[in-house]
Design a protein around this motif. Structure first.
Motif, PDB file in Angstrom:
ATOM      1  N   ASN A 201       0.822  -1.219   0.000  1.00 36.17           N
ATOM      2  CA  ASN A 201       0.000   0.000   0.000  1.00 36.17           C
ATOM      3  C   ASN A 201       0.850   1.260   0.000  1.00 36.17           C
ATOM      4  O   ASN A 201       0.572   2.216  -0.726  1.00 36.17           O
ATOM      5  N   GLN A 202       1.884   1.233   0.826  1.00 37.14           N
ATOM      6  CA  GLN A 202       2.784   2.394   0.931  1.00 37.14           C
ATOM      7  C   GLN A 202       3.493   2.632  -0.405  1.00 37.14           C
ATOM      8  O   GLN A 202       3.585   3.761  -0.891  1.00 37.14           O
ATOM      9  N   ASN A 203       3.984   1.560  -1.009  1.00 34.43           N
ATOM     10  CA  ASN A 203       4.689   1.647  -2.276  1.00 34.43           C
ATOM     11  C   ASN A 203       3.763   2.158  -3.388  1.00 34.43           C
ATOM     12  O   ASN A 203       4.153   2.954  -4.233  1.00 34.43           O
ATOM     13  N   ALA A 204       2.497   1.704  -3.346  1.00 36.74           N
ATOM     14  CA  ALA A 204       1.515   2.133  -4.357  1.00 36.74           C
ATOM     15  C   ALA A 204       1.230   3.623  -4.222  1.00 36.74           C
ATOM     16  O   ALA A 204       1.110   4.327  -5.248  1.00 36.74           O
ATOM     17  N   ARG A 205       1.131   4.112  -2.970  1.00 35.74           N
ATOM     18  CA  ARG A 205       0.880   5.547  -2.758  1.00 35.74           C
ATOM     19  C   ARG A 205       2.027   6.387  -3.279  1.00 35.74           C
ATOM     20  O   ARG A 205       1.844   7.393  -3.939  1.00 35.74           O
ATOM     21  N   VAL A 206       3.265   5.933  -2.977  1.00 38.58           N
ATOM     22  CA  VAL A 206       4.456   6.673  -3.429  1.00 38.58           C
ATOM     23  C   VAL A 206       4.521   6.680  -4.952  1.00 38.58           C
ATOM     24  O   VAL A 206       4.795   7.698  -5.584  1.00 38.58           O
ATOM     25  N   SER A 207       4.237   5.531  -5.570  1.00 33.24           N
ATOM     26  CA  SER A 207       4.317   5.398  -7.025  1.00 33.24           C
ATOM     27  C   SER A 207       3.277   6.251  -7.746  1.00 33.24           C
ATOM     28  O   SER A 207       3.484   6.668  -8.882  1.00 33.24           O
ATOM     29  N   SER A 208       2.143   6.467  -7.078  1.00 31.80           N
ATOM     30  CA  SER A 208       1.052   7.219  -7.739  1.00 31.80           C
ATOM     31  C   SER A 208       1.251   8.725  -7.663  1.00 31.80           C
ATOM     32  O   SER A 208       0.545   9.474  -8.314  1.00 31.80           O
ATOM     33  N   HIS A 209       2.248   9.172  -6.877  1.00 29.88           N
ATOM     34  CA  HIS A 209       2.499  10.623  -6.748  1.00 29.88           C
ATOM     35  C   HIS A 209       3.319  11.130  -7.939  1.00 29.88           C
ATOM     36  O   HIS A 209       4.147  10.438  -8.448  1.00 29.88           O
TER      37      HIS A 209
END
Length: 209
Positions: A201-209
Protein backbone atom coordinates in the motif's frame (compact mmCIF):
# COMPACT_ATOMS: atom_id res chain seq x y z
CA UNK A 1 -4.33 -4.67 -5.01
CA UNK A 2 -2.23 -7.77 -4.25
CA UNK A 3 -2.18 -10.39 -7.00
CA UNK A 4 -1.83 -14.10 -6.12
CA UNK A 5 -0.31 -16.04 -9.01
CA UNK A 6 -2.36 -19.12 -9.95
CA UNK A 7 -0.29 -21.52 -12.07
CA UNK A 8 -1.80 -24.71 -10.64
CA UNK A 9 0.98 -25.32 -8.08
CA UNK A 10 0.05 -23.19 -5.11
CA UNK A 11 -1.85 -23.04 -1.87
CA UNK A 12 -3.96 -20.12 -3.13
CA UNK A 13 -7.08 -20.15 -1.00
CA UNK A 14 -5.31 -20.03 2.36
CA UNK A 15 -3.16 -17.11 1.16
CA UNK A 16 -6.28 -15.31 -0.14
CA UNK A 17 -8.13 -15.98 3.15
CA UNK A 18 -5.23 -14.70 5.24
CA UNK A 19 -5.09 -11.45 3.22
CA UNK A 20 -8.90 -11.08 3.46
CA UNK A 21 -8.68 -11.52 7.23
CA UNK A 22 -6.10 -8.72 7.28
CA UNK A 23 -8.40 -6.63 5.04
CA UNK A 24 -5.99 -6.33 2.12
CA UNK A 25 -7.68 -6.51 -1.30
CA UNK A 26 -6.31 -9.50 -3.20
CA UNK A 27 -7.06 -11.19 -6.50
CA UNK A 28 -6.18 -14.69 -7.69
CA UNK A 29 -4.68 -14.18 -11.16
CA UNK A 30 -4.97 -16.86 -13.83
CA UNK A 31 -3.45 -14.75 -16.62
CA UNK A 32 -0.10 -12.96 -16.73
CA UNK A 33 -1.69 -9.88 -18.37
CA UNK A 34 -3.29 -9.13 -14.96
CA UNK A 35 0.15 -8.39 -13.45
CA UNK A 36 0.10 -4.89 -14.94
CA UNK A 37 -2.77 -3.88 -12.61
CA UNK A 38 -1.21 -5.20 -9.39
CA UNK A 39 0.56 -3.12 -6.74
CA UNK A 40 2.27 -6.22 -5.34
CA UNK A 41 2.21 -9.97 -5.93
CA UNK A 42 2.52 -13.24 -4.04
CA UNK A 43 3.87 -16.33 -5.79
CA UNK A 44 2.85 -19.40 -3.76
CA UNK A 45 4.06 -22.89 -4.52
CA UNK A 46 3.77 -26.52 -3.46
CA UNK A 47 5.56 -29.48 -5.08
CA UNK A 48 8.63 -29.83 -7.27
CA UNK A 49 10.83 -27.05 -8.70
CA UNK A 50 10.85 -28.54 -12.24
CA UNK A 51 7.05 -28.93 -12.30
CA UNK A 52 6.53 -25.38 -11.09
CA UNK A 53 8.86 -23.90 -13.71
CA UNK A 54 7.26 -26.05 -16.45
CA UNK A 55 3.80 -24.77 -15.44
CA UNK A 56 4.98 -21.14 -15.26
CA UNK A 57 6.61 -21.49 -18.69
CA UNK A 58 3.65 -23.20 -20.35
CA UNK A 59 1.20 -20.63 -19.01
CA UNK A 60 3.32 -17.66 -20.08
CA UNK A 61 4.23 -16.37 -16.61
CA UNK A 62 8.04 -16.46 -16.70
CA UNK A 63 8.91 -13.28 -18.60
CA UNK A 64 6.04 -11.20 -17.13
CA UNK A 65 7.13 -12.24 -13.59
CA UNK A 66 10.72 -11.24 -14.35
CA UNK A 67 9.45 -7.89 -15.66
CA UNK A 68 7.31 -7.44 -12.53
CA UNK A 69 10.42 -8.14 -10.43
CA UNK A 70 12.30 -5.46 -12.36
CA UNK A 71 9.46 -2.94 -11.87
CA UNK A 72 10.28 -2.29 -8.20
CA UNK A 73 6.84 -3.38 -6.98
CA UNK A 74 6.75 -5.71 -3.92
CA UNK A 75 7.11 -9.40 -4.83
CA UNK A 76 6.84 -12.22 -2.26
CA UNK A 77 7.48 -15.90 -3.01
CA UNK A 78 6.22 -18.53 -0.54
CA UNK A 79 7.80 -22.00 -0.07
CA UNK A 80 8.34 -23.36 -3.62
CA UNK A 81 7.44 -19.85 -4.81
CA UNK A 82 10.51 -18.62 -2.91
CA UNK A 83 12.73 -21.36 -4.37
CA UNK A 84 11.89 -20.54 -8.02
CA UNK A 85 13.07 -16.96 -7.42
CA UNK A 86 16.61 -18.39 -7.62
CA UNK A 87 18.60 -19.21 -10.76
CA UNK A 88 18.78 -22.98 -10.51
CA UNK A 89 16.96 -25.88 -8.86
CA UNK A 90 18.69 -29.24 -8.46
CA UNK A 91 15.53 -31.35 -7.99
CA UNK A 92 15.49 -34.21 -10.56
CA UNK A 93 18.37 -32.65 -12.53
CA UNK A 94 19.23 -28.99 -13.01
CA UNK A 95 16.37 -26.67 -13.89
CA UNK A 96 16.40 -22.95 -14.53
CA UNK A 97 14.43 -20.73 -12.15
CA UNK A 98 13.24 -17.15 -12.53
CA UNK A 99 16.74 -15.85 -11.74
CA UNK A 100 15.52 -12.91 -9.66
CA UNK A 101 17.95 -13.86 -6.87
CA UNK A 102 21.42 -15.35 -7.55
CA UNK A 103 21.86 -18.84 -6.17
CA UNK A 104 20.55 -22.38 -6.35
CA UNK A 105 18.18 -24.74 -4.56
CA UNK A 106 19.54 -28.06 -3.23
CA UNK A 107 18.28 -31.12 -1.30
CA UNK A 108 18.79 -31.51 2.43
CA UNK A 109 21.79 -33.73 3.18
CA UNK A 110 21.29 -37.29 4.46
CA UNK A 111 20.76 -37.70 8.17
CA UNK A 112 17.50 -35.91 8.85
CA UNK A 113 13.96 -36.94 7.94
CA UNK A 114 12.87 -35.30 4.70
CA UNK A 115 10.68 -33.36 4.15
CA UNK A 116 11.41 -30.93 6.95
CA UNK A 117 7.85 -30.60 8.15
CA UNK A 118 6.25 -28.77 11.06
CA UNK A 119 6.94 -25.82 13.31
CA UNK A 120 10.44 -24.41 13.67
CA UNK A 121 12.01 -21.19 14.90
CA UNK A 122 13.38 -18.51 12.59
CA UNK A 123 16.50 -16.67 13.68
CA UNK A 124 16.52 -13.08 12.44
CA UNK A 125 19.85 -12.44 10.73
CA UNK A 126 19.19 -8.76 10.03
CA UNK A 127 16.34 -6.25 10.19
CA UNK A 128 13.69 -6.55 7.51
CA UNK A 129 10.52 -4.64 6.85
CA UNK A 130 8.71 -8.01 6.68
CA UNK A 131 9.89 -8.95 10.18
CA UNK A 132 8.82 -5.72 11.91
CA UNK A 133 7.00 -6.48 15.15
CA UNK A 134 7.89 -10.19 15.04
CA UNK A 135 10.08 -11.43 17.93
CA UNK A 136 13.33 -13.20 17.11
CA UNK A 137 13.11 -17.02 17.25
CA UNK A 138 9.36 -17.00 16.55
CA UNK A 139 7.83 -20.25 15.25
CA UNK A 140 6.73 -20.69 11.62
CA UNK A 141 5.35 -23.68 9.71
CA UNK A 142 7.61 -25.46 7.18
CA UNK A 143 7.10 -28.24 4.60
CA UNK A 144 10.04 -28.74 2.21
CA UNK A 145 12.75 -31.16 1.08
CA UNK A 146 15.01 -28.58 -0.61
CA UNK A 147 16.52 -25.30 0.55
CA UNK A 148 18.10 -22.25 -1.06
CA UNK A 149 21.83 -21.57 -1.21
CA UNK A 150 22.08 -17.88 -2.14
CA UNK A 151 25.19 -16.68 -3.94
CA UNK A 152 25.24 -13.65 -1.66
CA UNK A 153 24.68 -14.40 2.06
CA UNK A 154 23.59 -10.76 2.47
CA UNK A 155 20.14 -11.64 1.07
CA UNK A 156 19.39 -13.88 4.10
CA UNK A 157 17.16 -12.03 6.59
CA UNK A 158 16.10 -15.10 8.57
CA UNK A 159 17.53 -18.59 9.01
CA UNK A 160 16.42 -21.91 10.47
CA UNK A 161 18.17 -25.02 11.82
CA UNK A 162 17.34 -28.52 10.57
CA UNK A 163 20.52 -30.56 10.65
CA UNK A 164 22.09 -27.57 8.88
CA UNK A 165 21.35 -23.86 8.97
CA UNK A 166 19.37 -22.80 5.91
CA UNK A 167 17.72 -19.55 4.73
CA UNK A 168 14.12 -19.15 5.91
CA UNK A 169 13.56 -15.58 4.69
CA UNK A 170 15.51 -14.01 1.83
CA UNK A 171 15.29 -10.80 -0.10
CA UNK A 172 16.81 -7.73 -1.64
CA UNK A 173 15.13 -4.56 -2.84
CA UNK A 174 11.56 -5.53 -3.83
CA UNK A 175 12.11 -9.32 -4.24
CA UNK A 176 11.44 -11.43 -1.13
CA UNK A 177 10.85 -15.07 -0.35
CA UNK A 178 9.77 -17.08 2.70
CA UNK A 179 10.62 -20.79 2.86
CA UNK A 180 7.93 -21.26 5.53
CA UNK A 181 4.19 -20.81 4.98
CA UNK A 182 3.16 -17.51 6.61
CA UNK A 183 -0.50 -18.22 5.77
CA UNK A 184 -0.30 -21.36 8.00
CA UNK A 185 1.92 -19.87 10.69
CA UNK A 186 -0.70 -18.40 13.05
CA UNK A 187 -0.09 -14.93 14.52
CA UNK A 188 3.49 -14.32 13.38
CA UNK A 189 2.80 -15.55 9.86
CA UNK A 190 -0.18 -13.22 9.67
CA UNK A 191 2.01 -10.39 10.99
CA UNK A 192 4.50 -10.99 8.16
CA UNK A 193 1.67 -10.88 5.59
CA UNK A 194 0.35 -7.72 7.26
CA UNK A 195 3.81 -6.15 6.93
CA UNK A 196 3.86 -7.15 3.25
CA UNK A 197 0.39 -5.68 2.68
CA UNK A 198 1.34 -2.39 4.34
CA UNK A 199 4.49 -2.23 2.21
CA UNK A 200 2.42 -2.81 -0.95
CA UNK A 201 0.00 0.00 0.00
CA UNK A 202 2.78 2.39 0.93
CA UNK A 203 4.69 1.65 -2.28
CA UNK A 204 1.51 2.13 -4.36
CA UNK A 205 0.88 5.55 -2.76
CA UNK A 206 4.46 6.67 -3.43
CA UNK A 207 4.32 5.40 -7.02
CA UNK A 208 1.05 7.22 -7.74
CA UNK A 209 2.50 10.62 -6.75
Amino acid sequence: MIGIVDYGRGNLRSVEKALARLQFPAKIMTDATELADMDGIILPGVGAFADAMAALTEQGWVEPLRQFGASGRPFLGICLGMQVLFELGEEHGNHQGLGLLPGRVVRFPEGRKVPHMGWNTVHQEKPSLLLEGIPDESFFYFVHSYYAVPENPEVVAGSCEYGIRFPALVGRNNIWGAQFHPEKSSPWGLKLLENFGKWVNQNARVSSH
